[in-house]
Scaffold this active site. Structure first.
Site, PDB file in Angstrom:
ATOM      1  CD  GLU A   1      -8.059  -4.294  -0.671  1.00  8.37           C
ATOM      2  OE1 GLU A   1      -6.901  -3.893  -0.884  1.00  8.37           O
ATOM      3  OE2 GLU A   1      -8.282  -5.319  -0.012  1.00  8.37           O
TER       4      GLU A   1
ATOM      5  CG  HIS B   1      -7.778  -1.659   2.676  1.00 10.83           C
ATOM      6  ND1 HIS B   1      -8.503  -2.681   3.238  1.00 10.83           N
ATOM      7  CD2 HIS B   1      -6.594  -2.194   2.307  1.00 10.83           C
ATOM      8  CE1 HIS B   1      -7.776  -3.784   3.208  1.00 10.83           C
ATOM      9  NE2 HIS B   1      -6.621  -3.516   2.642  1.00 10.83           N
TER      10      HIS B   1
ATOM     11  CG  HIS C   1      -1.931  -1.177   1.139  1.00  9.67           C
ATOM     12  ND1 HIS C   1      -2.394  -1.689  -0.049  1.00  9.67           N
ATOM     13  CD2 HIS C   1      -2.507  -1.933   2.115  1.00  9.67           C
ATOM     14  CE1 HIS C   1      -3.225  -2.702   0.207  1.00  9.67           C
ATOM     15  NE2 HIS C   1      -3.303  -2.877   1.501  1.00  9.67           N
TER      16      HIS C   1
HETATM   17  C1  GAL Z   1      -4.945  -6.041   1.728  1.00  8.57           C
HETATM   18  C2  GAL Z   1      -3.855  -7.011   1.490  1.00  8.57           C
HETATM   19  C3  GAL Z   1      -3.820  -7.924   2.696  1.00  8.57           C
HETATM   20  C4  GAL Z   1      -3.582  -7.129   3.962  1.00  8.57           C
HETATM   21  C5  GAL Z   1      -4.537  -5.937   4.028  1.00  8.57           C
HETATM   22  C6  GAL Z   1      -4.192  -4.969   5.118  1.00  8.57           C
HETATM   23  O1  GAL Z   1      -5.108  -5.198   0.607  1.00  8.57           O
HETATM   24  O2  GAL Z   1      -4.038  -7.714   0.296  1.00  8.57           O
HETATM   25  O3  GAL Z   1      -2.813  -8.905   2.540  1.00  8.57           O
HETATM   26  O4  GAL Z   1      -2.260  -6.667   4.004  1.00  8.57           O
HETATM   27  O5  GAL Z   1      -4.572  -5.237   2.830  1.00  8.57           O
HETATM   28  O6  GAL Z   1      -4.152  -5.576   6.353  1.00  8.57           O
END
Ligand code: GAL
Length: 349
Positions: free
Chosen positions: A314, A177, A107
């Site tokens: 997402e 998210h 991210h």
């Molecule tokens: C998602 C990711 C997960 C986890 C989450 C945040 O987008 O694919 O593996 O990291 O974010 O906790």
């Protein structure tokens, strides 16, 4: 439609966070916050007309800052999902991004999620947040501005528009998210909720780091086939390497889109509350994440959430696409604005 601003809380070392509450004629409302241009709540009616919050949020604003609590409701930038080995090359130059998880970038390193955004504009039914990141911050080229506009309407539709502008060629892959539970945040497992995704392919991952192999694999005959609506958790315990790497679904779907532009690509529905959510996007990919790493976190109202008590849809470019010749790279040209939209539309079915 009406909008109201209120103080949410003080962020340790970072200042004050405000909430903008947008209410429609039926009393349904969304709360959007200056921290990470995030969604704090989405309150829509169930089949009995009772309002409930269908996304996880925190009562204490400081909890949002803990990456281990899952980026709840926050906008993610500059580059959502994973960048393998925390580096990429563009036009012969190598760029190094933060290793904020294992050996990779998750991210974008978290900067866009864990900081306070400026409010650029508000109206009765919208708010525009803005965040600026200077050239080479976190290793990404370009003086880079991201504006995010949220619009809510009388039919309980939340539209998110991302506008990106950079003075150098760069990469951009924004998403939001939000963790949804259509029976209400903190109401237990979301895995009985029905999900349909218009995707005949997905991108399998190498191992538990969840970085794609580069293959575009068919969902046929696998637990990743959501082309016919099914309870989200129906196949989640199947013996399957991909599901064990992710501890559940944590995978990108290759959306079956007939044309560029906004299309409905997923629907989630709860038979219990009657709440249906359509996801409409112009993106080519979408990560389904069944909240596999949530561990006993207290959400709004004090309820404790555990893994699988919510799900994320997402919308994005494929993970690690900047290092993967097989995937489309989300490049933004210097001085040329780029925008992308995703809509979450709520109704009763
Ligand atoms: C998602 C990711 C997960 C986890 C989450 C945040 O987008 O694919 O593996 O990291 O974010 O906790």
């Amino acid at each position: 439609m009406s909008i109201e601003k209120r103080f949410f809380g003080k962020l340790d070392g970072k200042g004050d966070v405000d909430i903008y509450k947008i209410t429609n004629k039926n009393g349904a409302f969304v709360e959007l916050m200056t921290l990470g241009a995030g969604i704090h709540s989405i309150n829509v009616p169930d089949r009995n007309g009772k309002l409930g919050d269908v996304v996880l949020g925190f009562d204490d604003v400081n909890n949002y800052l803990n990456p281990d609590l899952g980026y709840q409701g926050l906008v993610v930038g500059r580059y959502a999902n994973r960048i393998r080995d925390a580096k990429f090359s563009m036009d012969g130059v190598e760029y190094n991004t933060p290793k904020n998880q294992g050996t990779w970038t998750l991210h974008g390193g978290g900067r866009f999620s864990f900081n306070i955004w400026e409010v650029k504009e508000t109206g009765n039914d919208f708010v525009v947040f803005s965040f600026f990141s200077p050239d080479m911050q976190d290793g990404f080229p370009g003086n880079f501005t991201m504006n995010v506009k949220y619009t809510f309407d009388d039919s309980n539709t939340l539209k998110i528009e991302y506008f990106v502008l950079s003075d150098k060629k760069t990469v951009a892959n924004p998403t939001n998210h939000a963790y949804f539970n259509l029976n209400g945040a903190g109401s237990g497992s979301a895995m009985e909720q029905i999900l349909q995704i218009r995707a005949s392919h997905y991108t399998p991952v190498i191992d538990a780091k969840s970085i794609p192999t580069g293959e575009i694999a068919s969902v046929d005959g696998t637990p990743f086939d959501f082309r016919e609506a099914k309870p989200m958790g129906r196949d989640i315990e199947q013996a399957n390497d991909q599901l064990s790497y992710g501890h559940g679904y944590d995978h990108n779907f290759v959306l079956d889109k007939e044309r560029a532009g906004l299309e409905k690509i997923a629907t989630a529905y709860s038979t219990k509350s009657g709440i249906k959510m359509d996801v409409i996007t112009d993106c080519i990919g979408m990560q389904l994440y069944t909240a596999n790493f949530i561990q006993g976190q207290k959400v709004q109202g004090g309820a404790v959430c555990k893994e699988r008590d919510a799900f994320c849809l997402e919308t994005q470019y494929f993970p690690n696409s900047i290092n993967e010749p097989n995937f489309t790279t989300p490049l933004t040209e210097a001085g040329k604005s780029y925008d992308t939209k995703t809509v979450y539309a709520f109704s009763i079915a």
